[in-house]
Design a protein around this motif. Structure first.
Motif, PDB file in Angstrom:
ATOM      1  N   GLY A 158       0.795  -1.224   0.000  1.00 49.11           N
ATOM      2  CA  GLY A 158       0.000   0.000   0.000  1.00 49.11           C
ATOM      3  C   GLY A 158       0.825   1.272   0.000  1.00 49.11           C
ATOM      4  O   GLY A 158       0.318   2.350  -0.331  1.00 49.11           O
ATOM      5  N   THR A 159       2.107   1.163   0.359  1.00 50.00           N
ATOM      6  CA  THR A 159       2.983   2.342   0.299  1.00 50.00           C
ATOM      7  C   THR A 159       3.670   2.467  -1.052  1.00 50.00           C
ATOM      8  O   THR A 159       4.322   3.484  -1.317  1.00 50.00           O
ATOM      9  CB  THR A 159       4.086   2.279   1.377  1.00 50.00           C
ATOM     10  OG1 THR A 159       4.977   1.196   1.085  1.00 50.00           O
ATOM     11  CG2 THR A 159       3.500   2.118   2.765  1.00 50.00           C
ATOM     12  N   GLY A 160       3.577   1.429  -1.873  1.00 44.97           N
ATOM     13  CA  GLY A 160       4.284   1.443  -3.146  1.00 44.97           C
ATOM     14  C   GLY A 160       5.734   1.047  -3.009  1.00 44.97           C
ATOM     15  O   GLY A 160       6.566   1.425  -3.849  1.00 44.97           O
ATOM     16  N   CYS A 161       6.063   0.276  -1.981  1.00 46.05           N
ATOM     17  CA  CYS A 161       7.450  -0.137  -1.734  1.00 46.05           C
ATOM     18  C   CYS A 161       7.818  -1.261  -2.691  1.00 46.05           C
ATOM     19  O   CYS A 161       7.556  -2.434  -2.419  1.00 46.05           O
ATOM     20  CB  CYS A 161       7.629  -0.565  -0.285  1.00 46.05           C
ATOM     21  SG  CYS A 161       9.327  -0.994   0.143  1.00 46.05           S
ATOM     22  N   MET A 162       8.434  -0.900  -3.801  1.00 48.18           N
ATOM     23  CA  MET A 162       8.865  -1.879  -4.796  1.00 48.18           C
ATOM     24  C   MET A 162      10.279  -1.539  -5.245  1.00 48.18           C
ATOM     25  O   MET A 162      10.717  -0.395  -5.155  1.00 48.18           O
ATOM     26  CB  MET A 162       7.913  -1.884  -5.994  1.00 48.18           C
ATOM     27  CG  MET A 162       6.536  -2.460  -5.696  1.00 48.18           C
ATOM     28  SD  MET A 162       5.481  -2.525  -7.170  1.00 48.18           S
ATOM     29  CE  MET A 162       4.201  -3.660  -6.637  1.00 48.18           C
ATOM     30  N   GLY A 163      11.007  -2.540  -5.703  1.00 44.96           N
ATOM     31  CA  GLY A 163      12.382  -2.332  -6.131  1.00 44.96           C
ATOM     32  C   GLY A 163      13.357  -2.557  -4.997  1.00 44.96           C
ATOM     33  O   GLY A 163      12.982  -2.692  -3.837  1.00 44.96           O
ATOM     34  N   VAL A 169      -2.135   8.596   1.351  1.00 46.31           N
ATOM     35  CA  VAL A 169      -3.053   7.804   2.162  1.00 46.31           C
ATOM     36  C   VAL A 169      -2.270   7.205   3.322  1.00 46.31           C
ATOM     37  O   VAL A 169      -1.312   6.461   3.114  1.00 46.31           O
ATOM     38  CB  VAL A 169      -3.707   6.673   1.336  1.00 46.31           C
ATOM     39  CG1 VAL A 169      -4.529   5.754   2.229  1.00 46.31           C
ATOM     40  CG2 VAL A 169      -4.586   7.271   0.240  1.00 46.31           C
ATOM     41  N   THR A 170      -2.646   7.545   4.559  1.00 44.02           N
ATOM     42  CA  THR A 170      -1.913   7.028   5.723  1.00 44.02           C
ATOM     43  C   THR A 170      -2.319   5.596   6.065  1.00 44.02           C
ATOM     44  O   THR A 170      -1.562   4.884   6.704  1.00 44.02           O
ATOM     45  CB  THR A 170      -2.141   7.924   6.945  1.00 44.02           C
ATOM     46  OG1 THR A 170      -3.551   8.008   7.224  1.00 44.02           O
ATOM     47  CG2 THR A 170      -1.595   9.318   6.710  1.00 44.02           C
ATOM     48  N   GLY A 171      -3.489   5.162   5.653  1.00 43.57           N
ATOM     49  CA  GLY A 171      -3.935   3.791   5.926  1.00 43.57           C
ATOM     50  C   GLY A 171      -3.384   2.836   4.892  1.00 43.57           C
ATOM     51  O   GLY A 171      -4.130   2.276   4.068  1.00 43.57           O
ATOM     52  N   ALA A 172      -2.058   2.633   4.907  1.00 44.95           N
ATOM     53  CA  ALA A 172      -1.404   1.877   3.837  1.00 44.95           C
ATOM     54  C   ALA A 172      -1.843   0.425   3.791  1.00 44.95           C
ATOM     55  O   ALA A 172      -1.966  -0.156   2.707  1.00 44.95           O
ATOM     56  CB  ALA A 172       0.110   1.968   3.981  1.00 44.95           C
ATOM     57  N   ALA A 173      -2.089  -0.192   4.940  1.00 47.54           N
ATOM     58  CA  ALA A 173      -2.526  -1.590   4.924  1.00 47.54           C
ATOM     59  C   ALA A 173      -3.910  -1.720   4.296  1.00 47.54           C
ATOM     60  O   ALA A 173      -4.179  -2.660   3.543  1.00 47.54           O
ATOM     61  CB  ALA A 173      -2.521  -2.169   6.333  1.00 47.54           C
ATOM     62  N   GLY A 174      -4.786  -0.777   4.602  1.00 51.64           N
ATOM     63  CA  GLY A 174      -6.105  -0.785   3.975  1.00 51.64           C
ATOM     64  C   GLY A 174      -6.015  -0.611   2.476  1.00 51.64           C
ATOM     65  O   GLY A 174      -6.725  -1.275   1.707  1.00 51.64           O
ATOM     66  N   LEU A 175      -5.121   0.278   2.032  1.00 52.21           N
ATOM     67  CA  LEU A 175      -4.946   0.492   0.599  1.00 52.21           C
ATOM     68  C   LEU A 175      -4.317  -0.734  -0.052  1.00 52.21           C
ATOM     69  O   LEU A 175      -4.712  -1.131  -1.156  1.00 52.21           O
ATOM     70  CB  LEU A 175      -4.078   1.728   0.355  1.00 52.21           C
ATOM     71  CG  LEU A 175      -3.794   2.082  -1.108  1.00 52.21           C
ATOM     72  CD1 LEU A 175      -5.090   2.247  -1.897  1.00 52.21           C
ATOM     73  CD2 LEU A 175      -2.939   3.338  -1.206  1.00 52.21           C
ATOM     74  N   PHE A 216       2.560   9.739  -3.341  1.00 49.47           N
ATOM     75  CA  PHE A 216       3.345  10.315  -2.256  1.00 49.47           C
ATOM     76  C   PHE A 216       2.938  11.772  -2.071  1.00 49.47           C
ATOM     77  O   PHE A 216       2.624  12.475  -3.035  1.00 49.47           O
ATOM     78  CB  PHE A 216       4.841  10.219  -2.546  1.00 49.47           C
ATOM     79  CG  PHE A 216       5.316   8.807  -2.724  1.00 49.47           C
ATOM     80  CD1 PHE A 216       5.279   7.917  -1.666  1.00 49.47           C
ATOM     81  CD2 PHE A 216       5.794   8.357  -3.946  1.00 49.47           C
ATOM     82  CE1 PHE A 216       5.706   6.605  -1.821  1.00 49.47           C
ATOM     83  CE2 PHE A 216       6.220   7.057  -4.116  1.00 49.47           C
ATOM     84  CZ  PHE A 216       6.174   6.171  -3.042  1.00 49.47           C
ATOM     85  N   SER A 217       2.986  12.232  -0.821  1.00 50.75           N
ATOM     86  CA  SER A 217       2.536  13.594  -0.548  1.00 50.75           C
ATOM     87  C   SER A 217       3.661  14.556  -0.174  1.00 50.75           C
ATOM     88  O   SER A 217       3.695  15.687  -0.646  1.00 50.75           O
ATOM     89  CB  SER A 217       1.487  13.592   0.578  1.00 50.75           C
ATOM     90  OG  SER A 217       2.025  13.058   1.775  1.00 50.75           O
ATOM     91  N   ASP A 218       4.601  14.115   0.671  1.00 51.64           N
ATOM     92  CA  ASP A 218       5.638  15.030   1.157  1.00 51.64           C
ATOM     93  C   ASP A 218       6.989  14.330   1.167  1.00 51.64           C
ATOM     94  O   ASP A 218       7.080  13.126   1.401  1.00 51.64           O
ATOM     95  CB  ASP A 218       5.310  15.511   2.576  1.00 51.64           C
ATOM     96  CG  ASP A 218       3.990  16.274   2.635  1.00 51.64           C
ATOM     97  OD1 ASP A 218       3.943  17.390   2.104  1.00 51.64           O
ATOM     98  OD2 ASP A 218       3.028  15.724   3.199  1.00 51.64           O
ATOM     99  N   ARG A 219       8.042  15.117   0.949  1.00 46.17           N
ATOM    100  CA  ARG A 219       9.409  14.599   0.919  1.00 46.17           C
ATOM    101  C   ARG A 219      10.251  15.380   1.923  1.00 46.17           C
ATOM    102  O   ARG A 219      10.197  16.621   1.959  1.00 46.17           O
ATOM    103  CB  ARG A 219       9.994  14.734  -0.492  1.00 46.17           C
ATOM    104  CG  ARG A 219      11.380  14.113  -0.677  1.00 46.17           C
ATOM    105  CD  ARG A 219      11.845  14.329  -2.118  1.00 46.17           C
ATOM    106  NE  ARG A 219      13.132  13.715  -2.402  1.00 46.17           N
ATOM    107  CZ  ARG A 219      13.287  12.485  -2.853  1.00 46.17           C
ATOM    108  NH1 ARG A 219      12.227  11.725  -3.088  1.00 46.17           N
ATOM    109  NH2 ARG A 219      14.491  11.993  -3.096  1.00 46.17           N
TER     110      ARG A 219
END
Length: 476
Positions: free
Chosen positions: A216-221, A404-410, A436-439
């Motif tokens: 849900g966070t898009g953690c790939m690679g 989206v902070t609810g990454a598991a739900g997403l 992503f929203s902020d860096r």
């Protein structure tokens, strides 16, 4: 064409969260219901009271569906994600034969001993909820890790008879396994009445909660790490194979079929410690914050922004819940002097999370042989700009958070979207549903301070363990 919607179920250690997303990953509505306090019948035993898992999901689902303004007929799937490492013992009707075990219970890591004649099935938390929703005796293989007779290469139950002897679980006591993205079954009339979910909607398998969160966070690679700030705080990254004989890397099933996830060591009461300190301050502090239009955490964060990097020498060791092989360990705060306030303590706890996870993350990436270029932070703590900057400064790596902070739900919704054919692959679903929203970039002067603190911080327990071993005999 009308909009399609997807439900993500995210049941964690403290609450059940139900979120409805559109196909672009925007939250349409949500509902939350707290879990009850654990039962602690004896040292090392941590049980969920009554039918708490199911009751919390029903409560959260009813709240969510009550606020849903779309057409229930346009809900195309439900992704099911529950807390990992838990265990449920079911009777012949697949109802709880005895209290369900939390992941913190020492029995979940020990071989099963058949002492209760009512027990016919042994399942993970997701297997029990699957049955309550669909009536099917199925579960996701990706939520079975640690103490289960699973073949990690074939993603099936083991064919080795010794594997069942070692864990004490006969094959006939276990549910059928499917992979993430597979349909477990459809919502029954009984479950629809209890939850408000539309009858007949497919329920889709995901994985263990951390893997779902990572998706849900898009953690790939292999150059990105996801840091999950939860009750159990840990980090993860995508892996190509199931590694063996590692010391600092824990290979798990990914939420993407036939891929793996690498886990770090973790803090067993990470963000729990933040909540603990907030509660120690009492109702008066919470009321003061509310009068200013803030939560207690927001006011603490605001106060802590005025504290120097390093909290004027106050350092916290987060052993509020130690590992079972070192039960003598306790939480430590060291370095107090007259400058220190509640804001210093709060910032010190946040810095402790970052300093601890830096070691765990770098131990993993060094063992795997990769260089990290980005850290994605998820969980409730990611909403704090102060915490995000501390993490970036300690790690000396750019850090981002999700919209989206609810990454598991997403992540659960992404699995359902793929199963429903909304997207042809997990990669396409992530590309369309995760943003992503902020860096946050490291501030060099802050990083310099943390670099000096780091070796000192990790030397603390070398000097305190001997004392704690002695006090443990008195204050177990």
């Amino acid at each position: 064409m009308s909009e399609k919607y997807i439900i993500g179920i995210d049941e964690g250690s403290q609450s059940a969260k139900i979120l409805i997303f559109d196909t672009k990953g925007h939250i349409v509505c949500e509902g939350r219901h707290p879990l009850k306090p654990y039962n602690l019948p004896e040292p090392g035993h941590v049980e969920h009271p009554d039918d708490d898992w199911w009751d919390a999901i029903c409560g959260a689902a009813k709240k969510c569906m009550a606020s849903f303004r779309g057409d229930p007929k346009d809900i195309v799937g439900i992704g099911l994600c529950t807390i990992r490492y838990c265990r449920a013992y079911l009777d012949e009707n697949c109802m709880l034969a005895q209290p369900a075990l939390s992941w913190m219970d020492v029995r979940v890591s020990a071989p099963y001993v058949h002492e209760n004649p009512k027990v016919k099935y042994i399942v993970a938390s997701s297997g029990y909820i699957t049955f309550r929703l669909t009536g099917e005796k199925k579960d996701s293989v990706a939520n079975y890790e640690g103490g289960w007779p699973v073949d990690v290469d074939t993603w099936t139950w083991s064919e080795d008879p010794q594997a069942y002897k070692d864990c004490g679980m006969p094959r006939e006591m276990l549910f059928e396994l499917v992979k993430p993205g597979d349909v477990l079954g459809r919502v029954t009339a009984e479950a629809a009445a209890a939850t408000g979910f539309p009858e007949g909607v497919p329920v889709v398998a995901t994985a263990n909660d951390k893997a779902v969160e990572g998706l849900g966070t898009g953690c790939m690679g292999d150059d990105t790490v996801c840091l999950s700030l939860g009750t159990y705080t840990a980090a993860m990254m995508e892996g190509r194979e199931f590694l063996r004989d590692t010391k600092n890397t824990w290979p798990k099933f990914s939420c993407v079929p036939d891929k793996y996830l690498y886990d770090t060591w973790g803090i067993r009461r990470g963000m729990w410690t933040v909540s603990w300190f907030r509660d120690v301050l009492g109702d008066g502090y919470a009321k003061e914050a509310a009068a200013k239009g803030m939560s207690a955490e927001e006011m603490l964060s605001m106060e802590a922004e005025g504290v120097p990097v390093g909290s004027d020498g106050l350092m916290t060791v987060l052993d509020w819940l130690p590992w079972v092989d070192a039960r003598y360990k306790k939480g430590i705060m060291i370095g107090f002097d007259g400058r220190h306030t509640r804001a210093h303590i709060y910032r010190s706890i946040l810095e402790a999370v970052a300093l601890t996870m830096k070691k765990y993350i770098f131990d993993m990436t060094d063992e795997v042989g990769v260089d990290i270029k980005k850290i994605i932070v998820t969980g409730g703590g990611s909403g704090s700009d102060l915490f995000m900057q501390i993490i970036a400064d300690v790690m000396n790596i750019p850090t981002v958070r999700n919209e989206v902070t609810g990454a598991a739900g997403l992540g659960a919704a992404i699995c359902a979207a793929v199963a429903a054919g909304v997207y042809p692959s997990f990669e396409d679903a992530v590309a369309n549903m995760v943003r992503f929203s902020d860096r946050f970039r490291p501030i060099p002067e802050n990083t310099a301070v943390y670099d000096k603190m780091y070796p000192i911080y990790w030397d603390i327990t070398n000097h305190t363990d001997a004392i704690l071993k002695k006090t443990y005999e008195i204050f177990k």
